[in-house]
Motif scaffolding. Structure first.
Motif, short mmCIF file in Angstrom:
data_model
loop_
_atom_site.label_atom_id
_atom_site.label_comp_id
_atom_site.label_asym_id
_atom_site.label_seq_id
_atom_site.Cartn_x
_atom_site.Cartn_y
_atom_site.Cartn_z
N PRO A 98 0.83 -1.21 0.00
CA PRO A 98 0.00 0.00 0.00
C PRO A 98 0.86 1.26 0.00
O PRO A 98 1.84 1.36 0.75
N MET A 99 0.51 2.20 -0.87
CA MET A 99 1.26 3.45 -0.94
C MET A 99 0.28 4.62 -0.98
O MET A 99 -0.84 4.50 -1.47
N LEU A 100 0.72 5.73 -0.46
CA LEU A 100 -0.12 6.91 -0.36
C LEU A 100 -0.06 7.72 -1.65
O LEU A 100 1.00 7.86 -2.26
N ALA A 101 -1.20 8.25 -2.07
CA ALA A 101 -1.27 9.12 -3.24
C ALA A 101 -2.23 10.26 -2.94
O ALA A 101 -3.05 10.18 -2.02
N GLN A 102 -2.09 11.33 -3.72
CA GLN A 102 -2.94 12.51 -3.55
C GLN A 102 -3.62 12.86 -4.88
O GLN A 102 -3.05 12.65 -5.95
N VAL A 103 -4.79 13.41 -4.78
CA VAL A 103 -5.53 13.86 -5.96
C VAL A 103 -4.88 15.13 -6.51
O VAL A 103 -4.60 16.07 -5.77
N VAL A 104 -4.62 15.13 -7.83
CA VAL A 104 -4.10 16.35 -8.47
C VAL A 104 -5.11 16.92 -9.48
O VAL A 104 -5.00 18.08 -9.86
N ALA A 105 -6.08 16.11 -9.88
CA ALA A 105 -7.10 16.61 -10.81
C ALA A 105 -8.26 15.64 -10.87
O ALA A 105 -8.11 14.44 -10.61
N LEU A 163 -4.09 10.90 -9.85
CA LEU A 163 -3.36 10.84 -8.60
C LEU A 163 -1.87 11.03 -8.83
O LEU A 163 -1.35 10.73 -9.91
N THR A 164 -1.19 11.49 -7.80
CA THR A 164 0.26 11.51 -7.81
C THR A 164 0.74 11.01 -6.47
O THR A 164 0.01 11.06 -5.47
N GLY A 165 1.95 10.50 -6.46
CA GLY A 165 2.52 9.99 -5.22
C GLY A 165 4.00 9.75 -5.38
O GLY A 165 4.46 9.37 -6.47
N SER A 166 4.75 9.93 -4.32
CA SER A 166 6.21 9.81 -4.41
C SER A 166 6.67 8.41 -4.75
O SER A 166 7.79 8.22 -5.24
N GLY A 208 -5.54 17.43 -3.46
CA GLY A 208 -4.95 17.27 -2.14
C GLY A 208 -5.54 16.14 -1.32
O GLY A 208 -4.93 15.69 -0.35
N ASP A 209 -6.73 15.66 -1.69
CA ASP A 209 -7.33 14.54 -0.97
C ASP A 209 -6.44 13.31 -1.10
O ASP A 209 -5.81 13.08 -2.14
N GLN A 210 -6.42 12.51 -0.05
CA GLN A 210 -5.53 11.34 -0.03
C GLN A 210 -6.29 10.04 -0.28
O GLN A 210 -7.47 9.90 0.03
N ILE A 211 -5.57 9.10 -0.86
CA ILE A 211 -6.09 7.77 -1.13
C ILE A 211 -4.90 6.82 -1.08
O ILE A 211 -3.75 7.22 -1.35
N GLY A 212 -5.15 5.59 -0.73
CA GLY A 212 -4.10 4.57 -0.76
C GLY A 212 -4.30 3.67 -1.97
O GLY A 212 -5.44 3.39 -2.37
N VAL A 213 -3.22 3.21 -2.59
CA VAL A 213 -3.31 2.29 -3.73
C VAL A 213 -2.32 1.15 -3.54
O VAL A 213 -1.23 1.33 -3.01
#
Length: 265
Positions: free
Chosen positions: A15-22, A35-38, A126-131
Motif C-alpha cells: 500500500p502506498m499513499l497518493a494525492q488527488v491532483v485533478a 493521482l500523484t505519489g512519491s 490534495g485529498d488522499q487515497i491509498g493504492v
C-alpha cells in the motif's frame, strides 16, 4: 493509455499513499481522478486490466491510515480499530505514467453510491487515497486470431485500456453496455476493432439482458477467439455460459470476472 517504459525503481506491491491532483467528468456517470505519489514510479504494472486496491478513510474527518505490511496487509487492516480502519475497494488502473508518478482511476458514479463512488464524486485536489498493485488477468494466448471484449460501465476502464493496447492489425469485437449515448467514450481503437455501444435505457444497471441478446445475434469471425468478459456478475456468468455452451469457445480462452452484483429486483 500511457505506460512509462523508461528505467524505474523495482516494482513493489505494498500500500502506498497518493494525492488527488485533478478530477474530470468524462460522462455524466463517469469521473476520472488523477493521482500523484512519491512512490508511484514503483507501482507494479502487469497489463491493461491491472487491478488496484484502493484505501479510503472511513470518514472525511479521519486521517487515512494504511497498513504497513505488504504480504499481510489485509489482516493488518482487519486489526485496526473501527474508527480508523480504511475502506478497501477494487478499481482498474486506467493510466499509469511512472516517470511522472501519475495514475488515473475512473470511477462510475452509481445512483446508489458506494464508498468509492461517493469519494470520487467529491474528490478535491490534495485529498488522499491509498493504492496497492494487485495484478492483471488479461492474457490472450499467442495463437489468438481475434478478441471478444464485453463489459458494462464498471469494466469500461479495463476494456478501454485493452482496446488501446491492441496492435494496429488487431481484430476485436467489443460490446459495451451503458445507460445511454451520453455514457459513450471515444476510444483509440485500431481499424480492426468493431465497438458496439449497447444502451439499456431506463432499465436499472444489472437488470438488462441487452448484452446476451446482442451476443446471440452476433456473427463471430473465423479463427481462434479470446474473450474478456467483466461487469455485473449475472451478466458475466450468462455470457460465459453462452460462449462455452453454445458457441464452443474453450473454457481456457474465456476470462470472466464479476466486478459487482446487482440487488434483487
Amino acid at each position: 493509455m500511457t505506460i512509462d517504459i523508461a528505467p524505474s525503481p523495482a516494482p513493489v506491491r505494498h500500500p502506498m499513499l497518493a494525492q488527488v491532483v485533478a478530477t474530470r467528468k468524462l460522462t455524466p456517470r463517469l469521473i476520472r481522478v488523477t493521482l500523484t505519489g512519491s512512490a508511484l514510479d514503483t507501482f507494479g504494472y502487469d497489463g491493461p486490466d491491472h487491478l488496484a486496491r484502493v484505501f479510503l478513510a472511513p470518514r472525511a474527518d479521519v486521517e487515512l491510515c494504511l497498513p504497513a505490511s505488504a504480504e499481510r496487509w489485509w489482516p493488518a487492516v482487519q486489526a485496526m480499530p473501527d474508527e480508523v480502519r480504511p475502506i478497501v475497494r477494487n478499481y482498474t488502473v486506467r493510466r499509469l505514467d511512472g516517470g511522472r508518478r501519475e495514475m488515473d482511476i475512473d470511477f462510475v458514479l452509481h445512483a446508489e453510491a458506494g464508498p468509492g463512488s461517493s469519494w470520487a464524486a467529491t474528490a478535491a485536489v490534495g485529498d488522499q487515497i491509498g493504492v496497492l498493485s494487485d495484478g492483471a488477468e488479461y492474457a490472450p494466448p499467442a495463437d489468438t486470431d481475434w478478441q471478444l471484449l464485453i463489459g458494462d460501465e464498471t469494466a469500461l476502464p479495463a476494456i478501454a485500456a485493452i482496446v488501446e493496447s491492441l496492435p494496429a492489425d488487431g481484430h476485436a469485437l467489443v460490446l459495451l453496455e451503458v445507460g445511454d449515448a451520453t455514457d459513450e467514450l471515444d476510444l483509440a481503437a485500431p481499424s480492426g476493432a468493431r465497438i458496439t455501444w449497447l444502451h439499456r435505457g431506463a432499465t436499472r444497471a444489472g437488470h438488462s439482458d441487452i448484452v446476451l441478446r446482442t451476443l446471440r445475434e452476433t456473427v463471430f469471425p473465423v479463427g481462434a477467439a479470446y474473450a474478456f468478459v467483466a461487469g455485473e456478475s449475472a451478466m458475466v456468468t450468462s455470457v460465459r455460459r453462452h460462449l462455452v455452451g453454445e458457441r464452443g469457445v474453450a473454457k481456457q480462452r474465456v476470462y470472466f470476472c464479476g466486478y459487482w452484483r446487482a440487488a434483487a429486483r
